[in-house]
Motif scaffolding. Structure first.
Motif, PDB file in Angstrom:
ATOM      1  N   PRO A   1       0.692  -1.215  -0.012  1.00  0.00           N
ATOM      2  CA  PRO A   1       0.031   0.054  -0.104  1.00  0.00           C
ATOM      3  C   PRO A   1       0.996   1.349  -0.164  1.00  0.00           C
ATOM      4  N   GLU A   2       0.114   2.324  -0.766  1.00  0.00           N
ATOM      5  CA  GLU A   2       1.133   3.426  -0.736  1.00  0.00           C
ATOM      6  C   GLU A   2       1.586   4.111   0.644  1.00  0.00           C
ATOM      7  N   GLU A   3       0.910   3.817   1.480  1.00  0.00           N
ATOM      8  CA  GLU A   3       1.003   4.513   2.990  1.00  0.00           C
ATOM      9  C   GLU A   3       2.449   3.720   3.351  1.00  0.00           C
ATOM     10  N   LYS A   4       2.353   2.471   3.277  1.00  0.00           N
ATOM     11  CA  LYS A   4       3.616   1.758   3.611  1.00  0.00           C
ATOM     12  C   LYS A   4       4.906   2.322   2.946  1.00  0.00           C
TER      13      LYS A   4
ATOM     14  N   ARG B   1       5.420   5.194   1.546  1.00  0.00           N
ATOM     15  CA  ARG B   1       5.800   6.401   2.178  1.00  0.00           C
ATOM     16  C   ARG B   1       6.710   6.315   3.514  1.00  0.00           C
ATOM     17  N   ARG B   2       6.004   5.575   4.363  1.00  0.00           N
ATOM     18  CA  ARG B   2       6.681   5.122   5.567  1.00  0.00           C
ATOM     19  C   ARG B   2       8.120   4.509   5.456  1.00  0.00           C
ATOM     20  N   ARG B   3       8.251   3.435   4.605  1.00  0.00           N
ATOM     21  CA  ARG B   3       9.385   2.950   4.153  1.00  0.00           C
ATOM     22  C   ARG B   3      10.391   4.054   3.718  1.00  0.00           C
TER      23      ARG B   3
END
Length: 91
Positions: free
Chosen positions: A46-49, A51-53
Motif C-alpha cells: 500500500p502507498e502509505e507503507k 511512504r513510511r518505508r
C-alpha cells in the motif's frame, strides 16, 4: 477434486475451527482460502507503507551516508526489502 491433508496437526486445527464455527472441514478450508485469496498480494505494498518505508530509508541515508560504490536500483531494492522483511512476513 478431493484434497488429502497428510498432517495430523493441521487436520486437528481444521476440525477445531469447524467445531467452533459449526462448519464442516471442507467449509472451513474454503472460507479460509477465499479470505487469503482476497488479501493484497505480498508484492503489492500500500502507498502509505511505501511512504513510511521511504521516510525511514531517507532518514538512515541522512544519518549514515553511503560512501561505497554507487548501487543499482535492484541492489537498493533488495536492501530495502531485507530491512522490511519481517513486516512483509506478518501480512
Amino acid at each position: 477434486m478431493a484434497i488429502t491433508i497428510r498432517n495430523k496437526t493441521t487436520e486437528d486445527l481444521i476440525r477445531q475451527i469447524g467445531r467452533r464455527t459449526g462448519e464442516e472441514p471442507g467449509a472451513v478450508i474454503e472460507r479460509l482460502v477465499k479470505a487469503e485469496a482476497g488479501r493484497d498480494r505480498i508484492d503489492e505494498v500500500p502507498e502509505e507503507k511505501v511512504r513510511r518505508r521511504m521516510a525511514v530509508f531517507e532518514e538512515l541515508d541522512r544519518k549514515y551516508p553511503y560512501r561505497g560504490p554507487k548501487l543499482s536500483w535492484e541492489e537498493i531494492k533488495a536492501e530495502m526489502d531485507s530491512i522490511f522483511e519481517d513486516e512483509l512476513n506478518q501480512r
